[in-house]
Scaffold this active site. Structure first.
Site, mmCIF file in Angstrom:
data_model
loop_
_atom_site.group_PDB
_atom_site.id
_atom_site.type_symbol
_atom_site.label_atom_id
_atom_site.label_comp_id
_atom_site.label_asym_id
_atom_site.label_seq_id
_atom_site.Cartn_x
_atom_site.Cartn_y
_atom_site.Cartn_z
ATOM 1 C CG ASP A 402 -1.856 1.146 1.281
ATOM 2 O OD1 ASP A 402 -2.346 1.555 0.216
ATOM 3 O OD2 ASP A 402 -2.108 1.664 2.379
ATOM 4 C CD GLU A 501 -6.332 23.534 -0.406
ATOM 5 O OE1 GLU A 501 -7.316 23.643 0.318
ATOM 6 O OE2 GLU A 501 -6.113 24.262 -1.377
ATOM 7 N NE ARG A 599 1.685 15.086 -3.286
ATOM 8 C CZ ARG A 599 0.747 14.282 -2.797
ATOM 9 N NH1 ARG A 599 1.080 13.320 -1.962
ATOM 10 N NH2 ARG A 599 -0.499 14.422 -3.129
ATOM 11 C CB THR A 675 -2.141 3.030 -3.698
ATOM 12 O OG1 THR A 675 -2.692 4.081 -2.913
ATOM 13 C CG2 THR A 675 -1.795 3.569 -5.077
ATOM 14 N NE ARG A 804 -8.587 8.005 -7.724
ATOM 15 C CZ ARG A 804 -8.965 8.758 -6.703
ATOM 16 N NH1 ARG A 804 -9.357 8.173 -5.588
ATOM 17 N NH2 ARG A 804 -8.945 10.060 -6.787
ATOM 18 C CE LYS A 810 -5.140 -1.284 -1.889
ATOM 19 N NZ LYS A 810 -4.804 -0.648 -0.600
ATOM 20 C CG ASP A 834 -3.733 -1.873 2.912
ATOM 21 O OD1 ASP A 834 -3.948 -1.621 1.711
ATOM 22 O OD2 ASP A 834 -3.314 -1.019 3.722
#
Length: 1250
Positions: A402, A501, A599, A675, A804, A810, A834
């Site tokens: 994950d 943010e 990022r 993930t 996604r 998974k 998971d």
């Protein structure tokens, strides 16, 4: 309460709540349907047994083991006196011991499951009963109940949110137990129920909920609420799932929709699977083969008995008649067959399984006690939650991980930025001393004291009033959906929907542009000490398709400006066509940030006139929440913008993640990220942890929305892999040919290769490829006719990222690899999403941190940091596999050497099923004489120290290919055992046949031969284990030499006159040991037999070591040579390895010139509308206090734990692969030469990159 209205949907009805209330009061009529529905309790059960079912179920499970059934069968045979020459206790005692030990272990494990279940089921909740709130245990909560939740409480069941203490029915939750994410998520009640905050009003609620049946979709819920002759749509935004925690909300009320095993949390838990190792499965096969071999030996000896009885035995009938009911040689042969089955059963003694369990238990304790896997920050040690999979840890080929909470900490920090063509945040000298952290307090009293930044040139630029820099941070202080509250003067608390943010707004705060508060139509900031209030005209909300968000504000001077932040690939297309140089420079900066694993977001603005604003505002209002019209309106206004710069945020990885993944890759272990996050975030983390690098040959993206499209993309990817691989091979061959070597191409090798089947060609491709696939494409790839297409393509890649994906997907990916590759898989995660993956993999690992315990409870092993995985596999796993293989090889060898003597003796005793040894030696051989030495080897043995295991990860590969114990090795071991038995029988037989004692009496009696053979056997196997042991401890010395001492002590005691006088019927060998071992010829016989047995083994091992050494032999030799030269062997390699793996300030390999976006933003759609509607303007003091404590204790503390490691960037002329739709554009990279340390042609660890 509820009932199923059809096979497709479940109807959960709350029409007549008084029925449920009367059931609680114990009165009133109940319909059959109501009774059935009201029994849907919230009790969960993860245990396997109870008091009544434990014994039968556990015994049933244990007798599914072939060996246990085999020994039970032998026990039954031994109870028949006509065919058994051994006592029944020789089998029943060890069998009962094995069953008891296993039963106690299983009972202990299940006890802890019961205790965990009781702890959860007995939690208290506030349930609305008879119009008032009463305490009720979770286990007694039923579907249809209304529950009150208070701040920081766990959600007891899957609830439909009815009302909240927050305005407009909002509440905030943390879903760490479900998905490992610690950032807040917002939920909102249906508007019609949001005002039912009073228990009296809620008691009158009699709505009807029709929804989908229970499922494991954590991000989806579909249903309808029917109330007061109206219907209201229900979505996942209205649901509070079991396992969530209510945060920043004083209280809320919810209606139980799913309870107990129907909740999404439990639906994702799956069934507990009984996991067995590959060695277990192989041993079951070998036991069957050995049993077949045993039957063959029994048949041979039975036929010999029949022949002997017919030809010779009939001559003895007068004074040695057959025992009844034997009446002929055929019946005698049948009984002899079963007698020999009993005598020869020690080829697979039950002590083997006892020893295996003890060894595995010891290995699990070593993991628990490993201080290097203890996390002092979390005060958490590694835990082996199972004792049956230790050697499987040494055979892992695929790791499925994950992302959030497993690879990352889900904590963002502002690291770098580009403003007007200038890059800030770079460290001038990565190899020099670490720069001093900036102190913002003298400059800005409102600064966050825990904010970390080191480049003082950016602060100076703000101070001198650079307009571009100030506009940059003004944008960050205005363009967001963060909520702010001032608990006291200057003490600000930001509540952000995403950590991205929060990091950006905090950065603006520290550089003098402080976001203070917002209302429905205004945003108030403090800019360089001056309070400024902007009129908020519009928020153009973020979504995954737009990849950007904007705000339109009017400043106090009346100027209207649009501020936008978003993905560079999207935003750069919407800039004004001027200042191309600035765009190129900023793109290069963002490219560099992305290459460093950061990022990135691009920032831009646009000035609007009143006329432009009025026209756009009118079109925006006409859109009226219609998605297509809104998108068109947003697209219209977000044009002709001016570039300000870009930001670079670090999604903080857990400590040591890149080094761990790189080290595991060198051990031939492939890591896949699976993930639920979106593609940009997952890809960014892939680059951060060095799964993806700019030096890769190709990165393929599979994003088709149909089966046909996905198939085309997968096939195109394979074709490009093969083409690139052939091109690279051809270039390599040309280089070799140019050096005067014979080229493969000259002999038509290329033509033959092109005719190979696709699967074979995919197995032999060369090049570093990566595959990225989205959830909707993966759903098609997992279909039955697409499985092989997907797995062939994915397994040819060095790295695979699945984005996604649902929890079920998974698990399906793991099952797919297990099915087609037949490789050992390991799944690691930290959330409830998971659990299915963890249970599906051969080995499940749970991350035990602050993000919940669902994954830990379902796991086989747990620890607190991903980096501990390298030690779990490369040290403990490799050692466990090595020890278990050596143990099994020696165990089968010593038991065949012991048992086959009976077989040879059968040809000299008239096939009478007479044993060579006395029964006490037979009983004690595997329990006392040879058990402890082999246990010591199986628990403590090592080939190289743990540091060498990490420095030379190629040492791990023998376990992946199952080289140390397989069918071939097994046959070699039994062949050695048979050879030893031949020597041990025929050498004493030949010598003693003509030998005599000192007084002239012959030594040809049965007792002398038995003592001589038994003594030689014990000495030979003791010498053999001394040769097999690679790491001597005090336990090895005590057990090996102590076992020899025990043998002689017990033998003299058993053959003593004292025991014979007390038990004459049981001790027949009186005085044999004393008389036999006093003869020199006996000791010469034992010495000769030992030499004949051991010398060929020594010769073979010396030749193998000289002609074909294993990698471990080479490592040990290198270590010895280095120690002789008094030069530390591991220091330089380890330091070079750390430099190669460092990711904080440097990179592996070179950065190319092609473009790769580092965009990744964890924001979610809908918060812009939430703010502009004014629904979340009020925050309670409790919510703020809670958020403040969490903000300061986790986010900032993690910042302080940053690892400062630096790597000088390398340079090359390689091209960077560009991410493209479906299949990326062909990269033009060329492998850079890497210097490696080699030891006799074995490639080890990369030391420097040139």
């Amino acid at each position: 309460m509820g009932h199923c209205s059809s096979k497709e949907a479940a109807v959960w009805r709350c029409l007549q709540r008084n029925l449920l209330q009367r059931r609680r009061e114990g009165s009133g009529p109940m319909t059959e349907s109501t009774m059935k529905n009201c029994t849907m309790l919230n009790c969960i059960t993860t245990s396997k047994y109870n008091v009544l079912t434990f014994l039968p179920i556990n015994l049933f499970e244990q007798f599914q083991e072939v060996a246990n059934t085999y020994f039970l069968f032998l026990l039954i045979l031994q109870l028949i006196p006509q065919i058994s020459s051994l006592s029944w206790f020789t089998t029943i005692v060890p069998l009962a011991l094995v069953l008891s030990i296993t039963a106690v272990k299983d009972a202990t494990d299940d006890y802890f499951r019961h205790r965990s279940d009781n702890q959860v089921n007995n939690r208290q909740s506030r349930v609305l009963i008879r119009g008032s709130l009463q305490n009720e245990k979770w286990m007694n909560v039923r579907v249809g109940d209304i529950i009150k939740l208070e701040n920081n409480q766990f959600v007891a069941a899957d609830l439909l949110l009815l009302s909240s203490s927050e305005p407009h029915g909002l509440c905030y939750i943390e879903t760490a137990e479900l998905d490992g994410e610690t950032n807040m998520k917002v939920r909102q009640s249906v508007s019609v129920t949001s005002e039912l905050g009073d228990p009296n009003n809620l008691a009158q609620f009699n709505g009807e909920v029709v929804c989908e049946p229970p499922n494991n979709k954590l991000d989806r819920f579909r249903g309808m609420l029917y109330w007061r002759e109206k219907k209201y749509t229900l979505t996942n935004q209205n649901m509070l799932l079991r396992g969530c925690v209510l945060r920043n909300t004083e209280a809320c009320y919810g209606l139980v929709i799913f309870a107990g095993p129907d909740t999404k949390l439990m639906q994702n838990s799956g069934r507990t699977k009984f996991k067995r190792t590959s060695i277990d499965r192989l041993m079951n096969t070998l036991v069957l083969w050995i049993f077949g071999f045993l039957v063959c030996m029994g048949i041979v000896l039975a036929v010999g008995n029949a022949v002997w009885e017919r030809e010779v035995g009939t001559l003895f009938q007068h004074y040695l008649p057959w025992d009844p009911p034997v009446d002929g040689f055929l019946f005698s042969a049948v009984l002899t067959f079963w007698s020999y089955v009993i005598i020869l059963n020690t080829v697979v003694p039950i002590s083997l399984y006892v020893s295996v369990e003890v060894i595995r238990l010891g290995h699990s304790y070593f993991i628990n006690w490993d201080q290097l896997m203890f996390c002092s920050k979390c005060n958490t040690a590694a835990e082996a939650r199972t004792t049956t999979l230790s050697e499987e840890l040494g055979q892992v080929e695929y790791i499925f991980s994950d992302k959030t909470g497993t690879l990352t900490q889900n904590i963002m920090s502002f690291k770098k930025c580009s403003i007007n063509g200038h890059s800030y945040g770079e460290v001038a000298n990565p190899l020099g001393p670490h720069p001093k952290r900036l102190d913002f307090t003298p400059f800005n009293l409102l600064a966050d004291p825990d904010f970390c930044f080191y480049d003082d040139t950016l602060l100076e630029s703000v101070k001198v009033g650079d307009s571009h820099t100030q506009e940059f941070f003004r944008l960050l202080s205005l363009c967001h959906t963060v909520m702010s509250e001032e608990k006291s003067e200057g003490e600000l608390v930001y509540k952000a929907q995403s950590p991205d943010e929060s990091a950006l707004v905090t950065a603006a705060r520290n550089f003098g542009f402080v976001f203070r508060s917002r209302t429905l139509g205004t945003i108030t900031t403090t800019e360089m000490g001056r309070t400024v209030t902007y009129t908020l005209l519009a928020i153009l909300d973020f979504n995954n398709a737009r990849k950007r968000m904007s705000v339109i504000v009017r400043n106090p001077e009346g100027r209207i400006r649009l501020y936008c932040k978003g993905a560079d690939t999207v935003l750069l297309e919407r800039l004004r066509p001027c200042k191309q140089d600035l765009i190129n420079i900023t793109s290069d900066h963002l490219n560099e940030y992305a290459a460093d694993g950061l990022r990135t977001l691009a920032l831009a603005y646009r000035d609007l006139t009143e006329e432009q604003w009025d026209m756009w505002s009118e079109s925006h209002q006409c859109a009226d929440k219609e998605e297509d019209l809104l998108s068109a309106a947003y697209e219209q206004i977000e044009q002709d913008m001016t570039l300000l710069g870009g930001t670079a945020i670090e999604d903080k990885l857990q400590e040591g993640v890149p080094e761990t993944i790189a080290l595991l890759s060198l051990a031939n272990i492939k890591t896949w990220i699976v993930t639920g996050d979106k593609q940009e975030t997952a890809v960014n983390i892939g680059y951060s942890c060095k799964m993806l690098t700019d030096d890769m040959t190709q990165v393929f993206i599979i994003s088709g929305h149909s089966v046909q499209r996905v198939k085309q993309e997968l096939r195109r990817a394979r074709e490009q892999m093969i083409a690139l691989s052939q091109t690279k091979d051809s270039e390599r061959e040309e280089v070799v040919e140019g050096c005067g070597e014979v080229c493969f191409m000259k002999f038509g090798g290329a033509g033959k290769q092109s005719q190979c089947p696709p699967s074979n060609r995919m197995d032999n491709i060369s090049g570093d490829f990566a595959l990225i696939i989205n959830g909707h494409s993966l759903a098609h790839a997992l279909e039955a006719d697409m499985e092989e297409e997907f797995i062939t393509t994915a397994c040819a890649c060095k790295a695979v990222i699945c984005c996604r994906v649902t929890p079920l997907q998974k698990a399906q990916v793991v099952e797919l690899v297990k099915k087609y590759k037949r490789a050992v898989t390991l799944a690691i995660g930290d959330g409830a999403n998971d659990v299915s993956m963890i249970k599906s993999a051969h080995i499940g690992v749970g991350i035990s941190g602050q993000e919940g315990i669902q994954a830990v409870l379902a796991s086989d092993y747990s620890f607190s940091q991903f980096r501990f995985l390298q030690r779990l596999l490369l040290v403990h796993g490799r050692w466990s596999y090595l020890r278990m293989c050596r143990f099994l090889c020696y165990f089968f060898y010593k038991n065949f050497a012991f048992t086959m003597v009976h077989f040879w003796f059968g040809f000299f005793c008239g096939f009478s099923a007479q044993t060579v040894y006395d029964q006490f030696f037979i009983t004690l051989y595997n329990i006392v004489y040879t058990s402890l030495p082999v246990l010591a080897m199986g628990i403590f043995d090592q080939d190289v120290p743990d540091q060498r295991s990490l420095e030379y990860p190629k040492l791990y590969e023998p376990g992946q290919f199952n080289l140390l114990f397989n069918k071939k090795v097994f046959f070699i071991c039994i062949a050695q055992g048979i050879y030893t038995s031949v020597v041990l029988f025929f050498v004493p037989y030949a010598i003693l046949a003509d030998a005599s004692q000192n007084n002239g009496e012959p030594l040809t009696d049965y007792q002398t031969f038995a003592v001589t053979t038994a003594t030689a056997l014990v000495i030979v196997v003791s010498v053999q284990i001394s040769l097999d042991t690679g790491f001597w401890t005090i336990f090895n010395h005590v057990f090996v030499w102590g076992s020899l001492g025990c043998y002689f002590t017990i033998m003299f005691a058993v053959h003593s006159q004292t025991l014979f006088s007390s038990f004459p019927n049981h001790f027949h060998f009186v005085g044999s040991a004393q008389s036999t071992l006093l003869q020199p010829v006996v000791w010469l016989t034992i010495a000769l037999a030992t030499v004949i047995c051991i010398v060929p083994v020594l010769a073979f091992r010396f030749l193998k070591l000289d002609l074909k050494p294993q990698l471990s032999d080479t490592v040990r030799h290198t270590q010895l040579m280095c120690e002789k030269k008094r030069r530390p062997a591991g220091g330089r390699v380890a330091s070079n390895w750390r430099r190669a793996g460092s990711v904080s300030e440097g990179r592996l390999g070179a950065r190319g010139g092609s473009r790769r976006s580092g965009y990744a933003f964890a924001h979610q759609e809908g918060f812009g509308e939430l703010i502009t509607s004014g629904k979340n303007m009020r925050l309670s003091s409790l919510a703020l206090a809670s958020f403040a404590s969490r903000h300061s204790s986790s986010w900032i503390e993690t910042l302080r734990r940053k690892k400062h490691a630096h790597t000088p960037p390398s340079t090359s002329g390689e091209c960077t692969p560009a991410l493209s739709h479906s299949s990326s554009v062909l990269g033009c990279s060329q492998e850079a030469p890497i210097e490696v340390e080699t030891v006799q042609e074995s490639r080890m660890i990369p030391t420097t990159s040139t």
